[in-house]
Write a protein that holds these residues in place. Sequence first.
Motif, short mmCIF file in Angstrom:
data_model
loop_
_atom_site.label_atom_id
_atom_site.label_comp_id
_atom_site.label_asym_id
_atom_site.label_seq_id
_atom_site.Cartn_x
_atom_site.Cartn_y
_atom_site.Cartn_z
N HIS A 721 16.71 -4.93 24.76
CA HIS A 721 17.45 -5.72 25.76
C HIS A 721 16.49 -6.34 26.77
N ILE A 722 15.58 -5.52 27.30
CA ILE A 722 14.64 -6.03 28.30
C ILE A 722 13.72 -7.06 27.67
N GLY A 723 13.24 -6.76 26.46
CA GLY A 723 12.33 -7.69 25.79
C GLY A 723 12.95 -9.05 25.55
N LYS A 724 14.22 -9.06 25.12
CA LYS A 724 14.88 -10.34 24.84
C LYS A 724 15.17 -11.11 26.13
N ALA A 748 6.67 -16.80 21.62
CA ALA A 748 5.75 -15.78 21.08
C ALA A 748 6.21 -14.39 21.49
N ARG A 749 6.70 -14.25 22.70
CA ARG A 749 7.21 -12.95 23.14
C ARG A 749 8.43 -12.54 22.31
N MET A 750 9.33 -13.48 22.11
CA MET A 750 10.53 -13.16 21.35
C MET A 750 10.17 -12.74 19.93
N GLN A 751 9.17 -13.37 19.35
CA GLN A 751 8.73 -13.01 18.01
C GLN A 751 8.20 -11.57 17.99
N MET A 752 7.44 -11.20 19.03
CA MET A 752 6.93 -9.83 19.11
C MET A 752 8.08 -8.83 19.23
N VAL A 753 9.07 -9.15 20.03
CA VAL A 753 10.21 -8.25 20.19
C VAL A 753 10.91 -8.05 18.85
N GLU A 754 11.08 -9.13 18.13
CA GLU A 754 11.74 -9.03 16.82
C GLU A 754 10.91 -8.21 15.84
N ARG A 756 9.17 -5.67 16.80
CA ARG A 756 9.08 -4.36 17.44
C ARG A 756 7.66 -4.07 17.93
N GLN A 757 7.04 -5.09 18.49
CA GLN A 757 5.69 -4.94 19.04
C GLN A 757 5.64 -5.47 20.47
N VAL A 758 4.65 -4.98 21.21
CA VAL A 758 4.47 -5.46 22.58
C VAL A 758 3.00 -5.69 22.84
N ASP A 759 2.72 -6.70 23.66
CA ASP A 759 1.37 -6.86 24.20
C ASP A 759 1.38 -6.32 25.63
N TRP A 760 0.31 -6.58 26.37
CA TRP A 760 0.18 -5.99 27.69
C TRP A 760 1.29 -6.46 28.64
N ALA A 761 1.55 -7.78 28.66
CA ALA A 761 2.54 -8.33 29.58
C ALA A 761 3.94 -7.83 29.25
N LEU A 762 4.24 -7.73 27.96
CA LEU A 762 5.57 -7.29 27.54
C LEU A 762 5.77 -5.79 27.83
N ALA A 763 4.71 -5.01 27.64
CA ALA A 763 4.80 -3.57 27.95
C ALA A 763 5.03 -3.36 29.45
N GLU A 764 4.34 -4.14 30.27
CA GLU A 764 4.53 -4.04 31.71
C GLU A 764 5.96 -4.40 32.09
N ALA A 765 6.46 -5.48 31.52
CA ALA A 765 7.83 -5.91 31.83
C ALA A 765 8.84 -4.85 31.41
N MET A 766 8.60 -4.19 30.28
CA MET A 766 9.52 -3.15 29.83
C MET A 766 9.45 -1.91 30.73
N SER A 939 -6.21 1.64 27.10
CA SER A 939 -6.66 0.71 26.07
C SER A 939 -5.51 0.19 25.22
N THR A 940 -4.28 0.70 25.43
CA THR A 940 -3.13 0.22 24.66
C THR A 940 -1.98 -0.13 25.59
N PRO A 941 -1.17 -1.11 25.22
CA PRO A 941 0.01 -1.45 26.03
C PRO A 941 0.99 -0.30 26.18
N SER A 942 1.15 0.50 25.14
CA SER A 942 2.10 1.61 25.23
C SER A 942 1.66 2.63 26.26
N ASN A 943 0.38 2.92 26.33
CA ASN A 943 -0.10 3.87 27.33
C ASN A 943 0.07 3.31 28.74
N TYR A 944 -0.13 2.00 28.87
CA TYR A 944 0.11 1.33 30.16
C TYR A 944 1.57 1.47 30.55
#
Length: 1121
Positions: A721-724, A748-754, A756-766, A939-944
């Motif tokens: 939900h947050i990603g979309k 590009a963000r929407m494609q990552m959400v679909e 099931r992946q995140v980069d740094w900016a998307l992980a922070e937003a989530m 070093s990873t978005p998930s850890n951030y």
Amino acid sequence: MYKTRAVVNNLVPFMPSVAGREKFASWLQSSSRNFSLNRVRWRSTEVSAEPFLNGNSSTYVEEMYNAWLDDPKSVHKSWDTFFRSTAAGRTPGFAYQSPPVLADAGRNHIPISSVVPFITGGSSLGTPVDEKIIDDHLAVQAIIRSYQARGHLVAELDPLGIMYADLHSKISEKLGADIKEKIDARSFPREVVVRQHSHALGERMFTMCKGKRGKGTELLIKKKKRKKEKIRGHHIAKLDPLGIQSADLDERHPPELLYDHYAFASNRPSTTYSKQLQRKVASMTEQEADMDRVFKLPSTTFIGGKEKALPLREILKRLEQVYCRHIGVEFMFINSLEQCNWIRQRMETPGIMRMSENQKRLILARLTRATGFEAFLARKWSSEKRFGLEGCEILIPAMKQVIDKSTELGVESVVIGMPHRGRLNILANVCRKPLESIFTQFAALEAADDGSGDVKYHLGTYIERLNRVTNKNIRLAVVANPSHLEAVDPVVQGKTRAEQFYRGDGEGKKVMSILLHGDAAFCGQGVVYETFHLSDLPDYTTHGTIHIVVNNQIGFTTDPRHSRSSPYCTDVARVVNAPIFHVNSDDPEAVIHVCNVAAEWRSTFHKDVVIDIVSYRRNGHNEIDEPMFTQPLMYSIIKKTKPVIKQYSEMLVKEGVISEEQVKDVAEKYDKICEEAYTNAKKETHIKYKDWLDSPWSGFFEGKDPSKMSPTGVKEDTLLHIGKRFSSPPPNAAEFVIHKGIERILKARMQMVEERQVDWALAEAMAFGSLLKEGIHVRLSGQDVERGTFSHRHHVLHHQKVDRATYKPLCNLYPDQAPYTVCNSSLSEFAVLGFELGFSMTNPNALVCWEAQFGDFNNTAQCIIDQFISSGQAKWVRQSGLVMLLPHGLEGMGPEHSSARLERFLQMSADDPDYFPPESDEFAIRQLHDINWIVANCSTPSNYFHILRRQIALPFRKPLILMTPKSLLRHPEARSSFDEMNDNTEFLRLIPDNGPAASNPENVRKVIFCSGKVYYDLKKARTDSNLDSDIAILRVEQISPFPFDLIKEKCNKYKNAQLVWAQEEHKNQGSWTYVQPRFNTTLNHSRPIKYVGRPTAASPSTGSKMQHLRELNALLEDAMS
């Protein structure tokens, strides 16, 4: 008479200059002035529309003008009137005077007959208006303005009677040699009241103007014109190459700012209009009888009260009483007529400062307590440093009056920041801190709770009590402050803003801040300027702060003339149009009046205001310091000066307000209170640091197990939900035009959400979005954070066609979410980081983040980091969950864009390198509980994602120092799956190697421990060298507190491998000096740990791209060897 002549001789700056011969018709066509008389506005057509200037008529006008210059009587009376008016500064439409009519005056017009009785003293019917009378009235208005603008320069502010405010002259010198005997005669003139450009130049011009105008005179007047342009022209200079903003950010151009035309005559004696006026008033005051002439008062003064006209003698007397006694007011630089008139009314209205007997007795009682407290401490602990208030005891009644008046006006909470001088007195007599608690601080007692503590004059407090004057409850918080005098200023502002935010106090009516300053620090510390510039920023304003300067006229041992270049220590406040009230500390009633005005100003206009209490320091810098070494003159006078309590009590006794017995009784009663508290304090066996907490979190710690942490993983539905939402354009996308580049980023963000992946900016937003869903307020502040320094974040989308139209995706995730604040800050680290620290102190259930533009720039805020963030809990038992995001990494961008100085934060970490904590299931959280802050390099978005959420999940609060990436923001491998962020996932303090080496640990010959971005360089080098099975690479994500348990586990797994620590920073920087002794402790010195990285260096990075690559290749070759 002397006074008046002095004023007359200095009127030049206030009057327009119009004179001289030129082509008159051309002048008419180019002239475009407006003229105003008080509140009456006169309007005319544009000069270009005047029909008589068309065709041959312009030649006729030219001939009439030249004839008039030679002989005014040679032309018709109507032309004479017209030319006189234009010479006086009116445009052609104004200059023309129609014949008198019997009809009523139109709207916004007044007949001259209504003004004439005031200026002639009799009937106007059929009486022509004398030009001299008009000029005389203008001169009087200029005199009034002179006092309003510069009366403060000669106000008697120094209770020692030594210096004027300009620091360059003694009072006796300023008054003039002929009246040195009459220093105390307040009726004598103050020549500095009116700006004296050059008396000699004026006389020279007057002499030259007696004959025909020559080249020299023209040069002088041109010079005058140039000076006008220099003084005021900058307001309307076209400085913006884009033509968008005015230079002063104010699109209004007051017409009086610039006199845009000067004329010259070649055969007629003339001079500037102001010079003519100067001569007029000089002649007017040559006889004593002229001082009794009655003048109409302008609308810009209130000295008349209900009277609309006063004799000149009375005008001067009242102006002297208002502006040149014990109060000096600086306000004429404020570019608001409403605000200027507001101040004038509260300073000039006759009788405005009169106080009732009850008010006077209250002042005396408070002054007695302030004086008695310092005397009691001096008697009981004569050799202790306490930084007492002797010499400025009036500060206590002043503070209480500000709080009383503010409470009366609706304020419910006051946040106070101050240096050490007078702190104990304020805690005792303003906050009403129990005297027993204060006296206990003088005893050498053990602490009953954890922490290292601080000296008594640095401590803060929090008090809720009844204000007995207003009968309303008030909350008072004095924020703890180190010896860095002004460092607390932005912290107080941040705490105040947070209280306003959580109360929904959008106008600052319920919560306010008071900042106390010393004179030397106020003008000497740059953070004062930085904090002032936050005062009107939308996401940083506290809607007005009351600044009180305890002006001792000395900084430690340094005289003011050696500690500042400005006339006043308060001149820094002028940058934000804050009115400044200078007041003599030995006039208590003047001080109290100024405090009332300041509190009302803040309540009315919600802007900053400064009270400068000009006082002295009766002792040295501290009670055991000898001031006569460096200030013998000042302290010889101080020894002879009566304390203000003695002066004021004698005055009240003389007035019959109180008797000597009552004065003595009040003092004895307070001394008895102190003695009782002193006796009770002796019974105490311990001191409690928690009693001095300035920001208590009621209910936060109750019921929490300090060894249990809430989960940081989130359900996948929430992530989706947050990603979309974060990846979608505004709901009204058809109307809201976004940049094409933003459209590509969102896709590009929407494609990552679909996927099931995140980069740094998307992980922070989530991370932010999931906290917002849980009701946690998130605030992200710093330079360029809305977009992100590296254009990766884009939390604010801008309409490409409509200015200031924005959309914030994270503010529109859920209908019942917590508020999200993202705000670009001013270009300041010191003040803004301090502000965010103060914000984080107020509410533990909020994630407050400050991001540096580059991590390198955090050292500009080193004072906040060292004195508050690193040691704040140990000194003041004050927790904070502030997050510092510091972009870090050597990427060939030069010495100032590479390193956040990770080593400095690690050096200040409080864990013992030689101590391995007991291993248990609660090992990790106990480490976090015992450390002073957390330092990580993810070093990873998930850890951030997890470490941000962990800040709220912890049952306590610790600052988080986070090295954030730059190139990893778009690195194709720096991605994380939803599987690493779902339920039952958590922050990984150490990320193990999951490649071929991990499945066959016995054959691994080398284990490389690293942190942050360098992992991806090492991984690529390992793959390129076909060493995936031979070398294991492990990432230490949380560097401090050090993961002893996990390091021990992994070293045991790879028993046969060589251990290496690899880092991209130089050897004397980065993590190496921190991790090396801890590796040795973990391994009990049984296995060595080798360093791989750059050699030692003075600079964080090379400025050469080639050299950078050479160093990186050497690092990787060494690591793979």
